[in-house]
Design a protein around this motif. Structure first.
Motif, PDB file in Angstrom:
ATOM      1  N   THR A  86       0.820  -1.220   0.000  1.00 43.75           N
ATOM      2  CA  THR A  86       0.000   0.000   0.000  1.00 43.75           C
ATOM      3  C   THR A  86       0.846   1.259   0.000  1.00 43.75           C
ATOM      4  O   THR A  86       0.308   2.368   0.112  1.00 43.75           O
ATOM      5  CB  THR A  86      -0.932   0.029   1.226  1.00 43.75           C
ATOM      6  N   GLY A 105       0.070   4.560  -1.595  1.00 43.44           N
ATOM      7  CA  GLY A 105      -1.035   5.342  -1.038  1.00 43.44           C
ATOM      8  C   GLY A 105      -0.659   6.087   0.226  1.00 43.44           C
ATOM      9  O   GLY A 105      -1.531   6.688   0.881  1.00 43.44           O
ATOM     10  N   ALA A 106       0.638   6.097   0.590  1.00 43.68           N
ATOM     11  CA  ALA A 106       1.076   6.826   1.782  1.00 43.68           C
ATOM     12  C   ALA A 106       0.973   8.320   1.528  1.00 43.68           C
ATOM     13  O   ALA A 106       1.534   8.842   0.561  1.00 43.68           O
ATOM     14  CB  ALA A 106       2.506   6.448   2.130  1.00 43.68           C
ATOM     15  N   THR A 107       0.242   9.022   2.406  1.00 44.31           N
ATOM     16  CA  THR A 107       0.070  10.465   2.224  1.00 44.31           C
ATOM     17  C   THR A 107       0.674  11.279   3.372  1.00 44.31           C
ATOM     18  O   THR A 107       0.582  12.507   3.376  1.00 44.31           O
ATOM     19  CB  THR A 107      -1.415  10.810   2.079  1.00 44.31           C
ATOM     20  N   VAL A 127      -1.567   5.398   5.491  1.00 48.72           N
ATOM     21  CA  VAL A 127      -2.265   5.086   4.236  1.00 48.72           C
ATOM     22  C   VAL A 127      -3.759   5.139   4.535  1.00 48.72           C
ATOM     23  O   VAL A 127      -4.402   4.108   4.764  1.00 48.72           O
ATOM     24  CB  VAL A 127      -1.858   3.701   3.706  1.00 48.72           C
ATOM     25  N   SER A 138      -0.409   2.386  -8.809  1.00 48.57           N
ATOM     26  CA  SER A 138       0.850   2.035  -8.151  1.00 48.57           C
ATOM     27  C   SER A 138       1.973   1.846  -9.174  1.00 48.57           C
ATOM     28  O   SER A 138       2.825   0.961  -9.033  1.00 48.57           O
ATOM     29  CB  SER A 138       0.672   0.759  -7.323  1.00 48.57           C
TER      30      SER A 138
END
Length: 852
Positions: free
Chosen positions: A274, A277-279, A363, A416
Motif C-alpha cells: 500500500t 497510497g502513503a500520504t 495510508v 501504483s
C-alpha cells in the motif's frame, strides 16, 4: 450463618485429630516414600509439580485446592507404578517481604523464614506428599548463588546486557517493572497505582533472541491449555513486514528548515503493497527526529510536550490504544522512496516511541486508524487497492467502494506505477526485495515482545554480580565464578526512598576490581524476583548440590515436568520467562529438553463472598480452622469434590462438614467388617450386585484420573459405592455375601480413597490388615466381566407419560421388551379397556404405548 463449634466425635468413631498426626509422623520417618533419581528403579518417571508459593505467612483454602489437586495426582501415579517426583519450595524474594518488614518492624529475612516455617507446618498437617529433602528457598545463598552464576553465563553469551532506556516505574514499589508486570497501565501488585515512564540505565536479559523459538514452540505444547498458548502468542506478537526509509527534506518550500535534513525516518509496515497510497509519515512525540524538529520550533516543542503528557495520562487510564488521536504538522517533508513523492511529516500522540520504530507511514484509504486521522486533519486519501474486477481508480465502481477499503482476498494494486494490476499478496515480497536492492529498506520480522528488564532498585532480591571500575569505563565487569555468591547484607535500612538500598551500605558497595585489583563499586540493583521462579524446578532435582545449579544427568532424567499445576494468572509472567530460561540452559549445555513442562493445568479459583479468596480481599478461610473442626482429609477432599478442578469453587463450610460425615460412615462400615473371616463363596445376587458396583467404580475413577481429572466425579462414585455397601449390610450380616467378596470390596474402597484422603486410608488400611504403605500399593484393576451390567432398566410410558420401569436381562430382544412392558402391573392397569394404537420401542432407552 449460625456460630460454628468444634465437632466432637464419639470415641468409637473416626477421630482425625488423633489419627492424622500419627500417620504424618510415620511418613516423615520413612525416606523410602520418595523418588529415586535413576532409571534403575525399573519404573517410568513422573514429575508432578504445583507452582511454588510466596511465603506470605499463612495458607488459605485457595492454596489448599491447588496443592490437593497435585497431591491426589502424585499419589495416584505412585499407585500406578511410577517413580514420582513431588517437591515443594518457596519463592521467597520480592517486594511484599520489604513491605511487611516496614509494617511489622521485622527484617525481611526474619519475616520470610518465619513464614516459611509456619506454611511448611501447615502443608505437613495437610498430609501433602512432598519430598522435603528437596526443599528450595530462593532467598538463601545456596539458591541465589546459582541465580548469579547463571546471570554471569548469560553475560558471557551476550544475553545479559546494560542499557539506558525508558522503563516502567511504580511509585509505590519504588522500582522498575518489566512490561509483563504492567497490567492495564498499573502495577501488577498495586492495581490503583499508574505506572510512570522513566529513563534509567538497567540490566536486561535478551529474551527477544528466543522470540521466534518461544512462538513456534507453543505448537508443540499440546498438553497446555489453548487459552495460555493464545495469551503467549499474543504477547510475543510476531509480525512479518518491511522496513522502509523515508529521507527527511526541508520545510514548506522543500528546502527550508535544516533540522533533521538528510536523516532517515524508518517505518515498519506489514502492508508494503500500500506504500503508493502513503500520504504522510507520523512520528512518536519522543522520536529522536521529533526532538530535532522541536529544537528549532518552540510552538512544535510545546505541542510535543502536550502529546507526551497525553500519552502518560492514557497509560494511567490503562489503555493507550483508546487515546483520542491528535497530531501536529512539523512543516517538514520526507521522500517516499518508491515513487519519489514528498509526504508531510506529522507528530501524532498515538504513536509510541518504544513500539516498532516509533514511526509509521499513513495510508488512510486502506487503514481505519489512518483514515480517522486523515479525515480529522484534512490529509489526502489515495486509493491504491481494489478488487481484481476493477481495473483502475477511475472506474466508477472503485470510487463507490467504502473507505477505508481493507484488502480482500484477490485484491490488486491500482495507481501504483508499474505494480498496477499486481495481486497484493504477490507484490509484497517483490516490493520488499526492491527496497533491499535499492538500499532503502528490507523485509523483516518484528515482535511485540521486548527484552526482559531485570534490574530492581530494591533490597530483598538477588544481588547482581557485576562491578564498575575506571579501568573498564565502557562496560561493567563480571565477578569470577569462584567469588560467588555475592551475599545480601543482613541488616539494611529500607525506609529511605531513592535508589537501591544497597547503595547506602559501604561495606557492600566497595570492592576490589576483579580485573585490576583497584577500588571499585558493586552493582547495587537486585534481580527481578521472576528470575528465582524461572528455573527453581530444575534445582529440585539436585537441591543439595554445592558445585553446580544441578547435576545435568538428574535433570535430564526428570525433565520435562510431566504435569505442572498453577493459576492462569501466570500465563505471561512466570511461564514465558521459565520457557526462555529453559532454552538458555539448553544452549549452555546444562539440559537436553526444550520446554520445562509437557503438560500444564490451570485450576479454578476458590470464591468466597463473590470474590477470589485472597488476603487482600479479606475473605480468606484458614485450613487450620477447618482441620481443627473436621480434619485435614475432609478439608482437602471437599476442595476436590465441590467442583471440577478447572472450574471456580464457591466456598461452603457445610460441604466440609458433609465430607466429614461421609468419612465417619466409611470408618464405621470398614471397622465393622474389618475382621470378616468367612471363606465360603456365595454367588448370590446380592454379592454379584455389590461386586458389579465395585468394579464399575474402579473403572470410572481410573478413567477420570487418567483423562478428565474430574476428581469431583471420582469422589461421587466412591460415595455411590459406599451407599451400595450400606444397602448390602443385611446381606453381609446374613452371610449372603462371602468374606472374600467383603474383603475385596473394602480393600479396593480404601485404595480408591487413598489419593483423596491419605490419613484416613492409611488408618483403614492398617485396620483391615493391609500390607505395606497404602499409597504405594498397586492401584486396583477393574474386572470388565464383573463390571458388566446383567440387567437393564427400561422406562415405560403410556402416551408419553412415565408409568413404570421394567427390568430385563441385558441384550433382550424387542419382542421380550414389548412383552415385559405390557405385562407390568402398573402399565396393564393404565391401558385396561383401551385400544393399543402403537407400541414404540427405543432399544435400551424406553417403551411408549400409544392408546386411546
Amino acid at each position: 450463618m449460625a456460630e460454628q463449634t468444634n465437632v466432637e466425635l464419639p470415641q468409637d468413631r473416626y477421630n482425625p485429630a488423633e489419627i492424622e498426626p500419627k500417620w504424618q509422623a510415620a511418613w516423615d520417618a520413612d525416606a523410602t516414600l520418595y523418588a529415586a533419581d535413576t532409571h534403575e528403579t525399573g519404573k517410568p518417571k513422573f514429575y508432578c509439580l504445583e507452582m511454588l508459593p510466596y511465603p506470605s505467612g499463612q495458607l488459605h483454602m485457595g492454596h489448599v485446592r491447588n496443592y490437593a489437586i497435585g497431591d491426589a495426582l502424585a499419589r495416584f501415579m505412585w499407585m500406578r507404578g511410577y517413580n514420582v517426583l513431588h517437591p515443594m519450595g518457596w519463592d521467597a524474594f520480592g517486594l511484599p517481604a520489604e513491605n511487611a518488614a516496614l509494617k511489622n518492624n521485622t527484617p525481611p529475612r526474619e519475616w520470610t523464614l518465619s513464614n516459611i516455617a509456619a506454611m511448611r507446618k501447615q502443608m505437613r498437617r495437610m498430609g501433602l506428599s512432598y519430598d522435603w529433602s528437596r526443599e528450595v528457598t530462593t532467598c538463601l545463598p545456596d539458591y541465589y548463588k546459582w541465580n548469579q552464576w547463571l546471570f554471569l553465563k548469560m553475560f558471557e553469551k551476550g544475553l545479559a546486557y546494560r542499557k539506558k532506556s525508558k522503563v516502567n516505574w511504580c511509585t509505590q514499589c519504588a522500582t522498575v517493572l518489566a512490561n509483563e508486570q504492567v497490567i492495564d497501565g498499573c502495577c501488577w501488585r498495586h492495581e490503583d497505582t499508574p505506572v510512570e515512564q522513566r529513563d534509567l540505565t538497567q540490566w536486561f536479559l535478551r529474551i527477544t533472541k528466543y522470540a521466534d523459538e518461544l512462538l513456534t514452540g507453543l505448537d508443540k505444547l499440546d498438553g497446555w491449555p489453548d487459552k495460555v498458548r493464545t495469551m503467549q502468542r499474543n504477547w510475543i506478537g510476531r509480525s512479518e513486514g518491511t522496513l522502509v526509509d523515508f529521507v527527511v527534506q526541508g520545510g514548506a518550500s522543500r528546502t527550508e528548515g535544516s533540522a533533521g535534513k538528510g536523516e532517515k525516518i524508518t517505518v515498519f509496515t506489514t502492508r508494503v503493497d500500500t506504500i503508493f497510497g502513503a500520504t504522510s509519515v507520523q512520528l512518536a512525540p519522543e522520536h529522536a527526529i521529533t526532538k530535532l524538529f522541536a529544537a528549532e520550533d518552540a510552538t512544535l516543542a510545546a505541542n510535543v510536550e502536550e502529546m507526551i503528557a497525553q500519552q502518560a495520562k492514557a497509560r494511567e487510564a490503562g489503555d493507550i490504544g483508546a487515546i483520542e488521536k491528535h497530531g501536529v504538522p512539523t512543516g517538514r517533508f520526507a521522500i517516499n522512496p518508491f515513487n519519489g513523492e514528498f509526504v508531510p511529516i506529522w507528530v501524532a500522540n498515538y504513536i509510541l516511541a518504544d513500539y516498532g520504530t516509533g514511526a509509521i507511514m499513513s495510508v488512510p484509504a486502506h487503514d481505519e486508524r489512518d483514515f480517522e486521522f486523515a479525515t480529522k486533519y484534512g490529509l489526502p486519501v489515495k486509493r491504491v487497492i481494489a478488487p481484481a474486477s476493477l481495473a483502475s481508480q477511475d472506474d466508477p465502481d472503485a470510487e463507490a467502494l467504502p473507505l477505508p477499503y481493507l484488502a480482500e482476498e484477490g485484491a490488486v494494486l491500482i495507481e501504483s506505477g508499474e505494480w498496477t494490476g499486481e495481486a497484493c499478496l504477490d507484490a509484497q515480497p517483490k516490493l520488499a526485495a526492491l527496497a533491499q536492492a535499492g538500499g532503502f529498506g528490507s523485509a523483516t520480522v518484528t515482535y511485540r515482545l521486548k527484552d526482559w528488564g531485570v534490574s530492581r532498585q530494591r533490597y530483598w532480591g538477588t544481588p547482581i554480580p557485576m562491578v564498575y571500575c575506571d579501568c573498564s569505563p565502557e562496560e561493567p565487569l563480571p565477578l569470577a565464578l569462584e567469588d560467588l555468591p555475592v551475599l545480601l547484607p543482613p541488616q539494611v535500612d529500607i525506609t529511605q526512598q531513592g535508589g537501591s538500598p544497597l547503595g547506602r551500605v559501604p561495606e557492600f558497595v566497595n570492592v576490589a576490581c576483579p580485573k585490576c585489583g583497584q577500588p571499585a563499586k558493586r552493582e547495587t540493583d537486585t534481580m527481578d524476583t521472576f528470575v528465582d521462579s524461572s528455573w527453581y524446578f530444575y534445582r529440585y532435582t539436585d537441591a543439595q548440590n554445592d558445585q553446580a545449579p544441578f547435576d545435568s544427568a538428574k535433570a535430564n532424567y526428570w525433565f520435562p515436568i510431566d504435569q505442572y499445576i498453577g493459576g492462569v494468572e501466570h500465563a505471561i509472567l512466570h511461564l514465558i520467562y521459565s520457557r526462555f530460561w529453559t532454552k538458555v540452559m539448553r544452549d549452555l549445555g546444562l539440559i537436553d529438553n526444550d520446554e520445562p513442562a509437557a503438560r500444564l493445568f490451570t485450576q479454578g479459583m476458590v470464591i468466597k463472598d463473590g470474590a477470589k479468596m485472597s488476603k487482600s480481599k479479606g475473605n480468606v478461610v484458614s485450613p487450620d480452622l477447618m482441620i481443627e473442626r473436621y480434619g485435614a482429609d475432609a478439608t482437602r477432599m471437599y476442595a476436590l469434590f465441590a467442583a471440577p478442578p478447572d472450574r471456580d469453587l464457591e466456598w461452603q463450610e457445610e460441604g466440609v462438614a458433609g465430607i466429614s460425615r461421609f468419612l465417619s460412615r466409611v470408618y464405621r462400615l470398614t471397622t465393622k467388617y474389618a475382621d470378616i473371616s468367612r471363606a465360603e463363596t456365595s454367588g448370590s445376587a446380592a454379592e454379584a450386585k455389590l461386586l458389579r458396583k465395585l468394579h464399575q467404580t474402579i473403572a470410572k475413577i481410573t478413567q477420570d484420573f487418567s483423562g478428565r481429572w474430574h476428581f469431583n466425579t471420582c469422589i461421587a462414585a466412591v460415595m455411590e459405592l459406599v451407599n451400595e455397601i450400606a444397602a448390602s449390610e443385611a446381606a453381609m450380616d446374613a452371610g449372603e455375601i462371602s468374606g472374600a467378596a467383603v474383603r475385596e470390596v473394602f480393600r479396593n474402597l480404601i485404595l480408591m480413597l487413598a489419593p483423596f484422603a491419605p490419613f484416613f486410608a492409611a488408618e483403614m488400611w492398617e485396620r483391615i490388615g493391609g500390607e505395606g504403605v497404602v499409597f504405594r500399593t498397586e492401584w486396583p484393576v477393574a474386572n470388565e466381566e464383573l463390571a458388566r451390567e446383567s440387567e437393564m432398566e427400561i422406562p415405560v410410558q403410556v402416551n408419553g407419560k412415565l408409568v413404570s420401569v421394567v427390568k430385563l436381562a441385558v441384550g433382550s430382544d424387542k419382542a421380550a421388551v414389548e412383552a415385559a412392558a405390557q405385562a407390568d402391573e402398573k402399565v396393564a392397569a393404565r391401558i385396561a379397556g383401551k385400544t393399543l394404537v402403537k407400541l414404540i420401542v427405543v432399544p435400551g432407552k424406553l417403551v411408549n404405548l400409544v392408546v386411546k
